[in-house]
Design a protein around this motif. Structure first.
Motif, mmCIF file in Angstrom:
data_model
loop_
_atom_site.group_PDB
_atom_site.id
_atom_site.type_symbol
_atom_site.label_atom_id
_atom_site.label_comp_id
_atom_site.label_asym_id
_atom_site.label_seq_id
_atom_site.Cartn_x
_atom_site.Cartn_y
_atom_site.Cartn_z
ATOM 1 N N ALA A 68 22.818 -19.533 4.803
ATOM 2 C CA ALA A 68 22.616 -18.789 3.838
ATOM 3 C C ALA A 68 22.502 -19.589 2.581
ATOM 4 N N PHE A 69 23.459 -20.760 2.446
ATOM 5 C CA PHE A 69 23.363 -21.603 1.458
ATOM 6 C C PHE A 69 21.905 -22.205 1.278
ATOM 7 N N PHE A 70 21.387 -22.428 2.258
ATOM 8 C CA PHE A 70 19.559 -23.163 2.218
ATOM 9 C C PHE A 70 18.894 -21.965 1.740
ATOM 10 N N GLN A 71 18.874 -20.667 2.240
ATOM 11 C CA GLN A 71 18.153 -19.536 1.732
ATOM 12 C C GLN A 71 18.468 -19.320 0.158
ATOM 13 N N ALA A 72 19.591 -19.332 -0.263
ATOM 14 C CA ALA A 72 19.795 -19.248 -1.626
ATOM 15 C C ALA A 72 19.188 -20.250 -2.635
ATOM 16 N N ARG A 73 19.277 -21.443 -1.996
ATOM 17 C CA ARG A 73 18.892 -22.598 -2.658
ATOM 18 C C ARG A 73 17.276 -22.574 -2.771
ATOM 19 N N GLU A 74 16.604 -22.176 -1.587
ATOM 20 C CA GLU A 74 15.204 -22.114 -1.696
ATOM 21 C C GLU A 74 14.463 -20.813 -2.442
ATOM 22 N N ASN A 75 15.528 -19.855 -2.454
ATOM 23 C CA ASN A 75 14.994 -18.754 -3.495
ATOM 24 C C ASN A 75 15.427 -18.687 -4.956
ATOM 25 N N ASN A 76 15.976 -19.998 -5.260
ATOM 26 C CA ASN A 76 16.635 -20.028 -6.750
ATOM 27 C C ASN A 76 17.649 -19.039 -7.051
ATOM 28 N N THR A 77 18.446 -18.701 -6.229
ATOM 29 C CA THR A 77 19.613 -17.576 -6.207
ATOM 30 C C THR A 77 20.892 -18.281 -5.834
ATOM 31 N N MET A 78 21.142 -19.595 -6.052
ATOM 32 C CA MET A 78 22.237 -20.254 -5.758
ATOM 33 C C MET A 78 23.469 -19.781 -6.758
ATOM 34 N N TYR A 79 23.145 -19.620 -7.909
ATOM 35 C CA TYR A 79 24.449 -19.150 -8.744
ATOM 36 C C TYR A 79 24.856 -17.665 -8.147
ATOM 37 N N ALA A 80 24.090 -16.873 -7.930
ATOM 38 C CA ALA A 80 24.390 -15.412 -7.504
ATOM 39 C C ALA A 80 24.943 -15.760 -6.185
ATOM 40 N N PHE A 81 24.615 -16.594 -5.301
ATOM 41 C CA PHE A 81 25.144 -16.845 -3.982
ATOM 42 C C PHE A 81 26.659 -17.081 -3.989
ATOM 43 N N LEU A 82 26.840 -18.199 -5.004
ATOM 44 C CA LEU A 82 28.203 -18.627 -5.001
ATOM 45 C C LEU A 82 29.151 -17.571 -5.933
ATOM 46 N N GLY A 83 28.533 -16.601 -6.538
ATOM 47 C CA GLY A 83 29.213 -15.739 -7.579
ATOM 48 C C GLY A 83 29.455 -16.301 -8.758
ATOM 49 N N LEU A 84 28.616 -17.059 -9.277
ATOM 50 C CA LEU A 84 28.837 -17.909 -10.451
ATOM 51 C C LEU A 84 27.784 -17.478 -11.571
ATOM 52 N N THR A 85 28.369 -17.526 -12.736
ATOM 53 C CA THR A 85 27.058 -17.367 -13.887
ATOM 54 C C THR A 85 26.081 -18.601 -14.065
ATOM 55 N N ALA A 86 24.960 -18.471 -13.987
ATOM 56 C CA ALA A 86 24.003 -19.506 -14.208
ATOM 57 C C ALA A 86 24.225 -20.192 -15.642
ATOM 58 N N PRO A 87 24.381 -21.409 -15.825
ATOM 59 C CA PRO A 87 24.390 -22.142 -16.897
ATOM 60 C C PRO A 87 23.318 -22.164 -17.610
ATOM 61 N N PRO A 88 23.364 -21.962 -19.083
ATOM 62 C CA PRO A 88 22.195 -22.028 -19.939
ATOM 63 C C PRO A 88 21.223 -23.050 -19.705
ATOM 64 N N GLY A 89 19.858 -22.827 -19.665
ATOM 65 C CA GLY A 89 18.947 -23.699 -19.494
ATOM 66 C C GLY A 89 18.643 -24.026 -17.943
ATOM 67 N N SER A 90 19.267 -23.136 -17.026
ATOM 68 C CA SER A 90 18.848 -23.482 -15.606
ATOM 69 C C SER A 90 17.829 -22.550 -15.300
ATOM 70 N N LYS A 91 17.155 -23.040 -14.162
ATOM 71 C CA LYS A 91 15.699 -22.036 -13.821
ATOM 72 C C LYS A 91 16.047 -20.878 -13.737
ATOM 73 N N VAL A 92 17.552 -20.357 -13.011
ATOM 74 C CA VAL A 92 17.871 -18.781 -12.857
ATOM 75 C C VAL A 92 17.875 -18.149 -14.318
ATOM 76 N N CYS A 93 18.666 -18.938 -15.249
ATOM 77 C CA CYS A 93 18.865 -18.172 -16.469
ATOM 78 C C CYS A 93 17.399 -18.320 -17.331
ATOM 79 N N ILE A 94 16.724 -19.210 -17.220
ATOM 80 C CA ILE A 94 15.259 -19.093 -17.753
ATOM 81 C C ILE A 94 14.623 -17.798 -17.232
#
Length: 140
Positions: free
Chosen positions: A109-135
């Motif tokens: 599950a961790f690997f899939q989240a990393r590959e899909n650029n959904t790691m912060y959502a997977f971890l239940g965290l807010t993506a920091p400003p400037g991250s790929k997810v936030c952009i």
């Protein structure tokens, strides 16, 4: 106190002894288990390093829980992995990832989240400003 918890064995020898060799039976079975254990232990160690490397590189706070040397941590992990996420036989193998007491998933599950650029959502965290997810969220 970080909310993200990664449970894995810090001492692989202790982990192997407590997890795989409780009742080695006859010597042939023992050696078969030993070879299986070596292959799986290398895989677990690689996965553990992958998870820790990612969290450290992205400055995500986390707490390591040693399940090899601490029976209480091992018991907590076994009790908190949901029934539908447990193997058909045996106990769940590390690494297992939690946010507080909420189970997030295993290495796959961790690997899939990393590959899909959904790691912060997977971890239940807010993506920091400037991250790929936030952009990506700002662009869409």
């Amino acid at each position: 106190d970080p909310s993200c918890k990664v449970l894995f064995p810090l001492s692989f020898l202790q982990f192997a002894e407590s997890y795989f060799f409780k009742n080695p039976g006859d010597k042939n079975l023992y050696f078969s288990r030993f070879f299986w254990y070596v292959d799986h232990l290398q895989q677990i160690k690689k996965q553990q390093q992958d998870v820790l490397g990612f969290l450290e590189a992205n400055k995500i706070e986390f707490e390591e829980k040693d399940i090899a040397a601490n029976e209480e941590n091992r018991k907590w992990m076994r009790e908190n992995v949901p029934e539908e996420c447990r193997p058909a036989t045996g106990n769940p193998l590390p690494p297992r990832i939690f946010n507080g007491s909420r189970y997030l998933g295993d290495y796959e599950a961790f690997f899939q989240a990393r590959e899909n650029n959904t790691m912060y959502a997977f971890l239940g965290l807010t993506a920091p400003p400037g991250s790929k997810v936030c952009i990506a969220l700002i662009s869409s």
